[in-house]
Design a protein around this motif. Sequence first.
Motif, PDB file in Angstrom:
ATOM      1  N   SER A 264      -2.902  -7.764  10.966  1.00 59.54           N
ATOM      2  CA  SER A 264      -4.134  -6.892  10.779  1.00 59.54           C
ATOM      3  C   SER A 264      -4.211  -5.503  11.622  1.00 59.54           C
ATOM      4  O   SER A 264      -4.732  -4.810  11.246  1.00 59.54           O
ATOM      5  CB  SER A 264      -5.543  -7.596  11.042  1.00 59.54           C
ATOM      6  N   THR A 265      -3.449  -5.728  12.883  1.00 55.69           N
ATOM      7  CA  THR A 265      -3.228  -4.438  13.749  1.00 55.69           C
ATOM      8  C   THR A 265      -1.882  -3.816  13.429  1.00 55.69           C
ATOM      9  O   THR A 265      -0.685  -4.787  13.909  1.00 55.69           O
ATOM     10  CB  THR A 265      -3.577  -4.905  15.119  1.00 55.69           C
TER      11      THR A 265
ATOM     12  N   THR B 227      -7.888   4.155   7.010  1.00 58.91           N
ATOM     13  CA  THR B 227      -7.006   4.668   7.703  1.00 58.91           C
ATOM     14  C   THR B 227      -6.493   3.723   9.167  1.00 58.91           C
ATOM     15  O   THR B 227      -5.821   4.050   9.867  1.00 58.91           O
ATOM     16  CB  THR B 227      -7.454   5.999   8.558  1.00 58.91           C
ATOM     17  N   ARG B 228      -6.749   2.405   8.571  1.00 59.95           N
ATOM     18  CA  ARG B 228      -6.475   1.252   9.762  1.00 59.95           C
ATOM     19  C   ARG B 228      -4.831   1.088   9.731  1.00 59.95           C
ATOM     20  O   ARG B 228      -4.365   0.592  10.500  1.00 59.95           O
ATOM     21  CB  ARG B 228      -6.770  -0.096   9.515  1.00 59.95           C
ATOM     22  N   ALA B 229      -4.098   1.494   8.527  1.00 58.35           N
ATOM     23  CA  ALA B 229      -2.721   1.526   8.714  1.00 58.35           C
ATOM     24  C   ALA B 229      -2.363   3.025   7.932  1.00 58.35           C
ATOM     25  O   ALA B 229      -2.945   3.595   7.227  1.00 58.35           O
ATOM     26  CB  ALA B 229      -2.356   0.405   7.615  1.00 58.35           C
ATOM     27  N   PRO B 230      -0.815   3.304   8.461  1.00 61.07           N
ATOM     28  CA  PRO B 230      -0.403   4.422   7.878  1.00 61.07           C
ATOM     29  C   PRO B 230      -0.046   4.584   6.505  1.00 61.07           C
ATOM     30  O   PRO B 230      -0.038   5.584   5.812  1.00 61.07           O
ATOM     31  CB  PRO B 230       0.778   4.891   8.884  1.00 61.07           C
TER      32      PRO B 230
ATOM     33  N   TRP C  90      -3.096  -7.884   3.057  1.00 63.27           N
ATOM     34  CA  TRP C  90      -3.595  -7.561   1.770  1.00 63.27           C
ATOM     35  C   TRP C  90      -5.077  -7.789   2.026  1.00 63.27           C
ATOM     36  O   TRP C  90      -5.850  -8.726   2.298  1.00 63.27           O
ATOM     37  CB  TRP C  90      -3.152  -8.690   0.906  1.00 63.27           C
ATOM     38  N   ARG C  91      -5.786  -6.412   1.507  1.00 62.73           N
ATOM     39  CA  ARG C  91      -7.319  -6.411   1.801  1.00 62.73           C
ATOM     40  C   ARG C  91      -7.840  -6.045   0.352  1.00 62.73           C
ATOM     41  O   ARG C  91      -7.407  -5.465  -0.355  1.00 62.73           O
ATOM     42  CB  ARG C  91      -7.705  -5.348   2.948  1.00 62.73           C
ATOM     43  N   SER C  92      -9.103  -6.794   0.148  1.00 59.70           N
ATOM     44  CA  SER C  92      -9.963  -6.639  -0.935  1.00 59.70           C
ATOM     45  C   SER C  92     -11.226  -6.598  -0.701  1.00 59.70           C
ATOM     46  O   SER C  92     -11.554  -6.092   0.241  1.00 59.70           O
ATOM     47  CB  SER C  92      -9.455  -7.620  -1.869  1.00 59.70           C
TER      48      SER C  92
ATOM     49  N   LEU D 187      -2.454  -3.357  -0.078  1.00 58.69           N
ATOM     50  CA  LEU D 187      -1.665  -3.749   0.909  1.00 58.69           C
ATOM     51  C   LEU D 187      -1.776  -2.567   2.065  1.00 58.69           C
ATOM     52  O   LEU D 187      -1.536  -1.690   1.778  1.00 58.69           O
ATOM     53  CB  LEU D 187      -0.127  -3.770   0.576  1.00 58.69           C
ATOM     54  N   TYR D 188      -2.108  -3.162   3.344  1.00 63.07           N
ATOM     55  CA  TYR D 188      -2.101  -2.143   4.393  1.00 63.07           C
ATOM     56  C   TYR D 188      -0.812  -2.412   5.287  1.00 63.07           C
ATOM     57  O   TYR D 188      -0.515  -3.604   5.641  1.00 63.07           O
ATOM     58  CB  TYR D 188      -3.445  -2.525   5.413  1.00 63.07           C
TER      59      TYR D 188
END
Length: 194
Positions: free
Chosen positions: A16-17, A88-91, A134-136, A161-162
């Motif tokens: 997650s991070t 924007t938690r992931a590039p 994977w976020r939904s 997918l982040y």
Amino acid sequence: MNNEFLRTMSERRSVSTVDESAPGDDALRELLAAVVPVADHKGLRPWRLVVHRGDDRLRVGDALAQGDLKRSQEPEAKEVEHFRKKATRAPLLIAIIAERRSRKLPKWEQEAVASGAAHLLELALFAAGWGVMWRSGVGTETKAVRRLYGLEKRDRLLGWLYVGGIPERSDGRRTTKPKKRPDPAQFLSRLPAE
């Protein structure tokens, strides 16, 4: 277990991070080569992926903030900021879209193929050393998000997918550890006796 693929599968976990590094387009194309052979009745390839980097991620956040509001309505500034921060938690964000390509095959089957492709990509990214989650959520079904991706009524956004680098701890080790897994035997059964 000496099979590298099975080891990767058994160690896979959501991260997650992540940090600000991400695979480039060439690396993504190389990983996608492992996804294309996903089990796919009739070879329809009923999925597409949309890559978001930089400010494109903000457009996802804006659409999430807009949700089901009418186009003439504006979301509150704090809502926009909240969803932009989430986006924007992931590039790198990769939207997973199931596109129904045939009325002869059940919709669920085509969505299952798209899910399979997404999961294979998630595994490939993890195996290549990237953190993936994977976020939904309910935002995938809102009018503004559907409009952002140009979804037809028959299409479904399965989430994003982040993707980013896996941060290291101060001692130089990666921050991910394999999670305790349930006993696989509990998922196997037999038909009841007659």
